[in-house]
Motif scaffolding. Structure first.
Motif, mmCIF file in Angstrom:
data_model
loop_
_atom_site.group_PDB
_atom_site.id
_atom_site.type_symbol
_atom_site.label_atom_id
_atom_site.label_comp_id
_atom_site.label_asym_id
_atom_site.label_seq_id
_atom_site.Cartn_x
_atom_site.Cartn_y
_atom_site.Cartn_z
ATOM 1 N N LEU A 211 -8.602 7.226 -5.524
ATOM 2 C CA LEU A 211 -7.338 7.016 -4.815
ATOM 3 C C LEU A 211 -7.488 6.043 -3.659
ATOM 4 O O LEU A 211 -6.652 5.149 -3.483
ATOM 5 C CB LEU A 211 -6.796 8.358 -4.310
ATOM 6 N N PHE A 212 -8.550 6.179 -2.879
ATOM 7 C CA PHE A 212 -8.673 5.363 -1.667
ATOM 8 C C PHE A 212 -8.953 3.894 -1.959
ATOM 9 O O PHE A 212 -8.752 3.042 -1.103
ATOM 10 C CB PHE A 212 -9.738 5.951 -0.743
ATOM 11 N N VAL A 213 -9.395 3.575 -3.166
ATOM 12 C CA VAL A 213 -9.582 2.160 -3.509
ATOM 13 C C VAL A 213 -8.244 1.489 -3.849
ATOM 14 O O VAL A 213 -8.116 0.262 -3.783
ATOM 15 C CB VAL A 213 -10.584 2.018 -4.684
ATOM 16 N N HIS A 214 -7.232 2.281 -4.200
ATOM 17 C CA HIS A 214 -5.967 1.717 -4.658
ATOM 18 C C HIS A 214 -5.296 0.788 -3.644
ATOM 19 O O HIS A 214 -4.906 -0.337 -4.005
ATOM 20 C CB HIS A 214 -5.005 2.826 -5.085
ATOM 21 N N PRO A 215 -5.134 1.185 -2.356
ATOM 22 C CA PRO A 215 -4.513 0.240 -1.419
ATOM 23 C C PRO A 215 -5.323 -1.032 -1.231
ATOM 24 O O PRO A 215 -4.750 -2.108 -0.974
ATOM 25 C CB PRO A 215 -4.412 1.040 -0.111
ATOM 26 N N LEU A 216 -6.638 -0.952 -1.403
ATOM 27 C CA LEU A 216 -7.476 -2.143 -1.280
ATOM 28 C C LEU A 216 -7.260 -3.079 -2.469
ATOM 29 O O LEU A 216 -7.253 -4.307 -2.316
ATOM 30 C CB LEU A 216 -8.945 -1.743 -1.171
ATOM 31 N N ILE A 217 -7.075 -2.502 -3.644
ATOM 32 C CA ILE A 217 -6.762 -3.310 -4.830
ATOM 33 C C ILE A 217 -5.435 -4.046 -4.621
ATOM 34 O O ILE A 217 -5.306 -5.229 -4.961
ATOM 35 C CB ILE A 217 -6.704 -2.410 -6.084
ATOM 36 N N VAL A 218 -4.459 -3.363 -4.059
ATOM 37 C CA VAL A 218 -3.157 -3.992 -3.789
ATOM 38 C C VAL A 218 -3.301 -5.108 -2.768
ATOM 39 O O VAL A 218 -2.749 -6.200 -2.951
ATOM 40 C CB VAL A 218 -2.137 -2.946 -3.300
ATOM 41 N N ALA A 323 -3.510 4.267 12.035
ATOM 42 C CA ALA A 323 -4.033 5.322 11.168
ATOM 43 C C ALA A 323 -3.007 5.678 10.102
ATOM 44 O O ALA A 323 -1.842 5.948 10.408
ATOM 45 C CB ALA A 323 -4.378 6.562 11.992
ATOM 46 N N ILE A 324 -3.454 5.664 8.843
ATOM 47 C CA ILE A 324 -2.613 6.023 7.694
ATOM 48 C C ILE A 324 -3.194 7.277 7.049
ATOM 49 O O ILE A 324 -4.412 7.380 6.865
ATOM 50 C CB ILE A 324 -2.585 4.885 6.649
ATOM 51 N N VAL A 325 -2.333 8.223 6.707
ATOM 52 C CA VAL A 325 -2.787 9.476 6.118
ATOM 53 C C VAL A 325 -2.298 9.594 4.674
ATOM 54 O O VAL A 325 -1.111 9.425 4.397
ATOM 55 C CB VAL A 325 -2.287 10.684 6.939
ATOM 56 N N GLU A 326 -3.238 9.858 3.774
ATOM 57 C CA GLU A 326 -2.907 10.174 2.385
ATOM 58 C C GLU A 326 -2.962 11.687 2.226
ATOM 59 O O GLU A 326 -3.983 12.306 2.504
ATOM 60 C CB GLU A 326 -3.904 9.512 1.428
ATOM 61 N N LYS A 341 -2.936 6.065 -8.138
ATOM 62 C CA LYS A 341 -2.084 5.372 -7.169
ATOM 63 C C LYS A 341 -1.927 6.204 -5.901
ATOM 64 O O LYS A 341 -1.660 7.403 -5.948
ATOM 65 C CB LYS A 341 -0.709 5.080 -7.779
ATOM 66 N N SER A 342 -2.084 5.545 -4.770
ATOM 67 C CA SER A 342 -1.949 6.201 -3.473
ATOM 68 C C SER A 342 -0.542 5.989 -2.925
ATOM 69 O O SER A 342 0.154 5.046 -3.304
ATOM 70 C CB SER A 342 -2.963 5.623 -2.483
ATOM 71 N N ARG A 343 -0.141 6.881 -2.045
ATOM 72 C CA ARG A 343 1.165 6.735 -1.390
ATOM 73 C C ARG A 343 1.254 5.389 -0.663
ATOM 74 O O ARG A 343 2.201 4.627 -0.847
ATOM 75 C CB ARG A 343 1.361 7.875 -0.386
ATOM 76 N N PHE A 344 0.254 5.077 0.144
ATOM 77 C CA PHE A 344 0.289 3.842 0.921
ATOM 78 C C PHE A 344 0.196 2.618 0.030
ATOM 79 O O PHE A 344 0.879 1.606 0.259
ATOM 80 C CB PHE A 344 -0.851 3.839 1.940
ATOM 81 N N GLY A 345 -0.630 2.697 -1.013
ATOM 82 C CA GLY A 345 -0.765 1.573 -1.930
ATOM 83 C C GLY A 345 0.544 1.250 -2.636
ATOM 84 O O GLY A 345 0.903 0.072 -2.814
#
Length: 353
Positions: A211-218, A323-326, A341-345
């Motif tokens: 999950l935590f890699v998803h926003p980085l992919i975006v 700070a962003i919280v998932e 998929k993450s919320r932030f992503g």
């Protein structure tokens, strides 16, 4: 003294047994013990049974309960999963330890390889449960001495990080379900057309990396990114290595800092890499951002942290600009073997395209 809820050593033992590769876990306690952990591990393919200790068993002993459910579990695994001699973990609870149940006597059970873990919630740090699981696995020859020492070191470092920089550093941390998402989105939108260079750092704990890699992919889709990640596919137990291999199919690091179970010790290497990078406008750290000694960064750069859980906001806000919280990240990744998929992503994807 920590007076907000923290993970249990029983739960940590169960997750560690999952990483070792057990087919099933028996919780030697009342049916409600570690209910959420049990249900989540079922999503990850581990069958979880309980010896269902009741008031009668508390008074007269619960060994027969355990023997009965162990026999049942073996037959179930044989008939349903074709496991002739399954690998089964037996995990103690507060009740079984208080009444003096001896789990070690089941280590010689003939129909299965049994890993007994004598643990209860009063041991203190949750990682004690994981270490006890590794000790039993070592005695049985399931892991070797080198891997045991490595795992024990990492687990102790994880506790150290949480006590000094994370959720265990204060008596009580108020949970919050608000974060800096809107501010960060507006910041990124304002920088989108300025040839912004972003250092994308994945420093995630085990399977949460899905999950935590998803926003980085975006972010890689819309910015010039340098990627740093703890995705060494040659480090850790088999499951940990396979998780890293799966993520590497979708995300390509420029720098690899260690394995997915090495998140407590990779922070210094990340900061060293960041200090040697030129022309970085922004740093985004996703996973366990408080494991980075980010205060040792020699450059005055905007720092964004993405982490898990409503109690992490305040500790990481002390170290980062945003700070962003998932929420429920761990629950979302169990059983998964590809990017989640993450919320932030998803918000990033919608706002940046």
């Amino acid at each position: 003294m920590i007076i907000h809820p923290r993970p249990s050593p029983i739960a940590a033992a169960m997750y560690q047994l999952r990483d070792i590769g057990v087919d099933a876990i028996i919780i030697h306690g009342p049916s409600g013990c570690c209910f959420r952990t049990a249900r989540l591990l079922e999503l990850d393919g581990v069958r979880v049974f309980t010896s269902n200790i009741d008031e009668n068993a508390i008074v007269f002993g619960a060994s027969e309960n355990l023997k009965e459910v162990l026999d049942y579990a073996v037959e179930y695994l044989k008939n349903k999963l074709n496991k002739e001699k399954p690998l089964i973990g037996i995990v103690g609870t507060c009740v079984s330890m208080i009444i003096g149940e001896n789990l070690e006597e089941f280590a010689n059970y003939e129909k299965a390889t049994v890993i007994p873990v004598e643990v209860h919630s009063g041991f203190g740090d949750n990682t004690v449960g994981a270490i006890k699981a590794m000790e039993s696995a070592l005695k049985l020859g399931i892991i070797d001495e080198d891997e045991f020492k490595r795992q024990k070191y990492l687990l102790k470092k994880a506790t150290e990080i949480e006590k000094s920089r994370g959720m265990a550093k204060r008596e009580y941390i108020k949970p919050t379900y608000e974060d800096d998402t809107e501010e960060v989105i507006n910041l990124l939108k304002s920088m989108k057309n300025k040839d912004t260079k972003i250092a994308c750092v994945l420093n995630a704990k085990k399977e949460t990396a899905y999950l935590f890699v998803h926003p980085l992919i975006v972010l890689n889709k819309y910015f010039n990114c340098v990627n740093i990640a703890n995705l060494d596919e040659n480090k850790g137990l088999k499951k940990i290595r396979n998780d890293a291999k799966n993520i590497l199919k979708r995300f390509t690091p420029d720098y690899i800092t260690g394995g997915l179970d090495e998140y407590p010790i990779t922070g210094e290497k990340v900061v060293e890499i960041l200090n040697n990078l030129d022309d970085i406008d922004l740093i985004v750290v996703s996973g366990v951002p408080h494991a980075l000694p980010i205060e040792n960064l020699k450059k005055d750069i905007i720092k964004i942290a993405i982490s898990d859980g409503p109690r992490t906001y305040y500790p990481i806000k002390e170290l980062y600009d945003y700070a962003i919280v998932e929420f429920d990240a761990h629950a979302k990744v169990l059983g998964k073997r590809d990017i989640v998929k993450s919320r932030f992503g998803e918000i990033l994807e919608h706002e940046l395209k």
